[in-house]
Design an enzyme around this catalytic site. Sequence first.
Site, mmCIF file in Angstrom:
data_model
loop_
_atom_site.group_PDB
_atom_site.id
_atom_site.type_symbol
_atom_site.label_atom_id
_atom_site.label_comp_id
_atom_site.label_asym_id
_atom_site.label_seq_id
_atom_site.Cartn_x
_atom_site.Cartn_y
_atom_site.Cartn_z
ATOM 1 N N LYS A 21 1.072 -1.022 -0.074
ATOM 2 C CA LYS A 21 0.235 -0.134 -0.205
ATOM 3 C C LYS A 21 1.129 1.687 -0.282
ATOM 4 C CE LYS A 21 -2.888 1.173 3.636
ATOM 5 N NZ LYS A 21 -2.093 3.062 4.226
ATOM 6 N N ARG A 123 -7.820 13.517 11.886
ATOM 7 C CA ARG A 123 -6.477 12.757 12.420
ATOM 8 C C ARG A 123 -5.467 14.132 11.906
ATOM 9 N NH1 ARG A 123 -5.242 7.642 8.458
ATOM 10 N NH2 ARG A 123 -3.205 7.753 9.614
ATOM 11 N N ASP A 331 2.030 -0.388 11.719
ATOM 12 C CA ASP A 331 1.213 -0.593 11.772
ATOM 13 C C ASP A 331 0.278 -1.954 11.790
ATOM 14 O OD1 ASP A 331 0.328 1.769 10.118
ATOM 15 O OD2 ASP A 331 1.282 1.336 7.960
ATOM 16 N N LYS A 358 -4.853 6.791 14.209
ATOM 17 C CA LYS A 358 -4.690 5.965 13.239
ATOM 18 C C LYS A 358 -6.064 6.459 12.897
ATOM 19 C CE LYS A 358 -0.620 4.518 12.926
ATOM 20 N NZ LYS A 358 0.129 5.359 11.236
#
Length: 448
Positions: A21, A123, A331, A358
Amino acid sequence: MKLSVAPGQSLTGSASLPGDKSISHRAALFAALSAGESDIKNFLVAGVTKVMLQALSELGVPWDLVDTTLKIQGSGLKRNHHSTEPVLLDCGNSGTTMRLLAGALSALGLPAILDGSTGLRSRPMKRIVEPLQAMGVSIQASPGYTAPIRIEGRASSRKLLPLEYNLPVASAQVKSCLLLAALDASGTIKLREPGPSRDHTERMLRGMGVAVTQETLSIPGDQVSQYETRLTPPNLAELAPLSLDIPGDISSAAFLIVAALITPGSSITLQGVGLNPTRTGLLDALQSMGADIQISNLTESHSEPIGDLQVRYGSLRGTRISGPLVVRMIDEFPVFAIAAANAQGRTVISQAEELRHKESDRISDLCGELLHLGVDVEEKMDGFAINGGEILKGGAVDPHRDHRLAMALAVAGLAAQEPIVVQDAGIIAESYPQFGPSLRKLGADIRS
């Protein structure tokens, strides 16, 4: 959409992963900045990358996607957009898209408004707005330094200022934003981080002819190192186009890795996985718990290391994670927590405050769902602690609109007492649309 995962089936066989990604995001945008046609294979086709491609369309960049092969005709965004009115770019739920676009548009002097979903609007964007302002970018965020973000146009004759900046938190997204802005600066940019964040941007820019260097700096009298990145601005019109085959996403591989580790009788092979050392913290953490993970066929493709992973079920023990290792697996903590819940002993995660910023609050929301499943977990301001070894309960769980939390909770169902049903599981398509079919191919009892 709901996703139900039941225990009882061992996982066997092999699987390939969707394109990385982080690299897919960068490849699409960097190709648009180049001079010529770029050919990108194994491009991740998912929610978060589709919004990047849509943004490029709004900016007048021609591209063509057939299956997972992306071709982009780059000519420097400036030559494709002549309006003095800001273009509205919807970044969906993707913080990477918003931050990378902010850097590129700042370099090119293009007016734009960057917006996105309700989740993206929550965010933090102060971390890019303030250093961009210090470079001379006319950029404003909404109250609280959140999206929407407005960038004003800039005359092509006016260069941005060079910058020396210490990032308060190691962040590849912030670093990449500033490196992109620096492509049109009047001098070298120097960025220092407290940890080794992923370096896909630096590797890709070097391959396009940009002078980017990295160095680990020792701080006198301190046990902690700083990680410095320097970029000397090139001529934007001379960036070489890309020709690359994107490696499999190790963040997607993480779910299959933990699935095999916690499911008795499992033995799987994951092929062509990206093994960039700034991304392999999860492998180190799991191996410190006694995980049986073997790497083979290690090679390099377009400056990115790749290899195959052989993963076998086995007993795990608790561990402690902090410091630079946190950055290298930032992540993967949702699914790492599932491994910790199935390990014997106590696992403690600290210095991981970034998890609260996140797609969800990955400390609070993760701990809440684990408690619901019967896990002995303690939430901390900068992480969490898990006393593992008890079999998880089944039942319905809420992923809180977070694709990684949704997949982690699904994996938990493989070793639970009863099936786990993930509500709102459609969010998984944001990063790994083939997650369910991949697990099913390996033998999991997974149903939508």
